[in-house]
Motif scaffolding. Structure first.
Motif, PDB file in Angstrom:
ATOM      1  N   TRP A 133       0.850  -1.190   0.000  1.00  0.00           N
ATOM      2  CA  TRP A 133       0.000   0.000   0.000  1.00  0.00           C
ATOM      3  C   TRP A 133       0.888   1.243   0.000  1.00  0.00           C
ATOM      4  N   MET A 134       0.922   1.917  -1.127  1.00  0.00           N
ATOM      5  CA  MET A 134       1.730   3.132  -1.258  1.00  0.00           C
ATOM      6  C   MET A 134       0.806   4.314  -1.515  1.00  0.00           C
ATOM      7  N   ASN A 135       1.096   5.427  -0.855  1.00  0.00           N
ATOM      8  CA  ASN A 135       0.245   6.606  -0.952  1.00  0.00           C
ATOM      9  C   ASN A 135       0.350   7.288  -2.313  1.00  0.00           C
ATOM     10  N   GLN A 136      -0.329   8.401  -2.390  1.00  0.00           N
ATOM     11  CA  GLN A 136      -0.356   9.208  -3.605  1.00  0.00           C
ATOM     12  C   GLN A 136       0.773  10.233  -3.561  1.00  0.00           C
ATOM     13  N   SER A 137       1.222  10.638  -4.735  1.00  0.00           N
ATOM     14  CA  SER A 137       2.201  11.728  -4.843  1.00  0.00           C
ATOM     15  C   SER A 137       1.590  12.842  -5.681  1.00  0.00           C
ATOM     16  N   VAL A 271       8.359  12.204  -6.824  1.00  0.00           N
ATOM     17  CA  VAL A 271       8.662  11.621  -5.504  1.00  0.00           C
ATOM     18  C   VAL A 271       7.594  12.087  -4.516  1.00  0.00           C
ATOM     19  N   ASN A 272       7.866  11.883  -3.233  1.00  0.00           N
ATOM     20  CA  ASN A 272       6.999  12.365  -2.154  1.00  0.00           C
ATOM     21  C   ASN A 272       5.642  11.662  -2.157  1.00  0.00           C
ATOM     22  N   PHE A 273       5.654  10.352  -1.913  1.00  0.00           N
ATOM     23  CA  PHE A 273       4.418   9.572  -1.815  1.00  0.00           C
ATOM     24  C   PHE A 273       3.884   9.639  -0.373  1.00  0.00           C
ATOM     25  N   SER A 274       3.401  10.804   0.025  1.00  0.00           N
ATOM     26  CA  SER A 274       2.983  10.985   1.419  1.00  0.00           C
ATOM     27  C   SER A 274       1.588  11.579   1.558  1.00  0.00           C
ATOM     28  N   TYR A 275       0.777  11.509   0.499  1.00  0.00           N
ATOM     29  CA  TYR A 275      -0.556  12.088   0.534  1.00  0.00           C
ATOM     30  C   TYR A 275      -1.604  11.000   0.270  1.00  0.00           C
TER      31      TYR A 275
END
Length: 373
Positions: A133-137, A271-275
């Motif tokens: 499960w990887m977040n949105q960027s 990058v930045n998959f934190s949303y």
């Protein structure tokens, strides 16, 4: 008088019995009013028996009433047994009712949005990195906005906290960062004012804020004139442009207000998959079709927003789509816990019923002689 009345209506033998009973009552000193009351009760019961036997009353109904009275008298005679039986059933039924109410409200009922079956959570997976499960960027989000064919609306959000000054005392409150498509995807409408526009979500636009209904009521007294005034958030003034409705809840969060992300697309990289991401499927599109469409667009993000991630790294990570119904995100792991609880209390009800059956068997054995007679 009683002898003559009985002799004429019921025969000489019955008349003699009436006279003998009256003399015995006088001999033992039974008060006349007690005798009359007893006779009235016997006459009433006799009348009921005559109606039952002659078919003038409903035999099934009278039978049910007699059985009910008999059972009530038996329960009154054994108060201890009655209390244990009632408490056993109350425990089992009450626990099941409480847990089923939670399961129905959380798991069985749909989300409180318009056409909730169209809403999906935008997740990714990277099996090559061991990530399911990887977040949105932001780069992927804007790629889906520009190139997507399966979504009617798509949004990105994240929960934060912010400090508010200029009201009474400074306070830190929960807030929600959103892109301009988030409210449209959920079809949330304001009670006053408007929702975020594409211009509000651009980096050069004036700073704006949308209040939640509860925060509007508690901090501004529900004043519609709050529109156009400013709220100082993290030391920056923001114009209040709207208030979200009272029955609106953002998933399982309860923010005080909403702020636009205002990303500068010229500065984004892959990058930045934190949303967190959410979307509303286009009419007639399934989750499987949307996953296929997302898989098509993932490599495009490297071309639109080049940066730290290369095509080789993308292939090595095996980055792919993992869209799921939005309700799964709202319920989360609570759903598994509730199903386990429902099964547990169901077993409790079965055990309570078995114990109650054993009590009835013991009670029946104690009345074996009575039943034989």
């Amino acid at each position: 008088d009683r002898y003559e009345t009985a002799r004429l209506t019921r025969g000489r033998a019955v008349a003699l019995m009436v006279c003998v009973r009256a003399m015995l009552d006088l001999a033992v000193g039974v008060p006349a009013e007690h005798v009359r009351e007893h006779r009235c009760r016997r006459a009433s019961q006799a009348s009921k028996d005559i109606r039952f036997e002659s078919g003038r009353g409903d035999p099934k109904l009278l039978s049910i009433l007699r059985n009910t009275r008999f059972a009530a008298r038996g329960l009154r005679r054994q108060a201890g047994f009655t209390v244990v039986a009632v408490l056993t059933l109350a425990l089992g039924i009450g626990a099941n009712t409480a847990i089923f109410s939670l399961v129905n409200g959380i798991l069985l009922k749909p989300l409180s949005y318009d056409e909730p079956d169209e809403l999906v959570a935008v997740w990714h997976s990277a099996p090559g990195m061991g990530v399911d499960w990887m977040n949105q960027s932001p780069a992927l989000h804007y790629t889906y906005v520009d190139e997507g064919r399966s979504f009617s609306e798509i949004g990105m959000w994240d929960s934060e906290t912010a400090s508010v000054t200029g009201l009474d005392e400074p306070e830190e409150v929960p807030c929600m960062m959103v892109t301009e498509g988030t409210f449209r995807a959920l079809r949330l409408q304001p009670v006053v004012g408007r929702i975020f526009s594409q211009e509000d979500d651009s980096p050069d636009a004036p700073r704006t804020v949308i209040l939640s209904y509860d925060y509007w009521q508690t901090r501004f007294g529900g004043d519609p004139g709050v529109l156009g005034t400013t709220l100082t958030v993290d030391s920056r003034p923001r114009e209040i442009i709207g208030v979200i409705g009272a029955d609106t809840r953002f998933l399982h969060y309860d923010p005080a207000f909403y702020l636009p992300f205002r990303f500068d697309r010229t500065q984004l990289v892959s990058v930045n998959f934190s949303y967190q991401g959410l979307a509303r499927l286009a009419s007639g599109v399934s989750i499987e079709q949307a996953n296929a469409d997302v898989a098509r667009m993932i490599p495009m993000s490297l071309e639109k927003f080049p940066g730290a991630i290369t095509s080789e790294l993308l292939e090595s990570a095996q980055l792919g789509p993992n869209l799921t119904p939005l309700k799964n995100d709202v319920v989360g792991d609570v759903g598994d816990v509730l199903w386990v609880l429902l099964g547990t209390v169901g077993m409790i009800l079965l055990i309570a019923s078995a114990n109650l059956s054993n009590l009835f068997l013991v009670r029946a054995e104690s009345r074996e002689k009575e039943m034989a007679v």
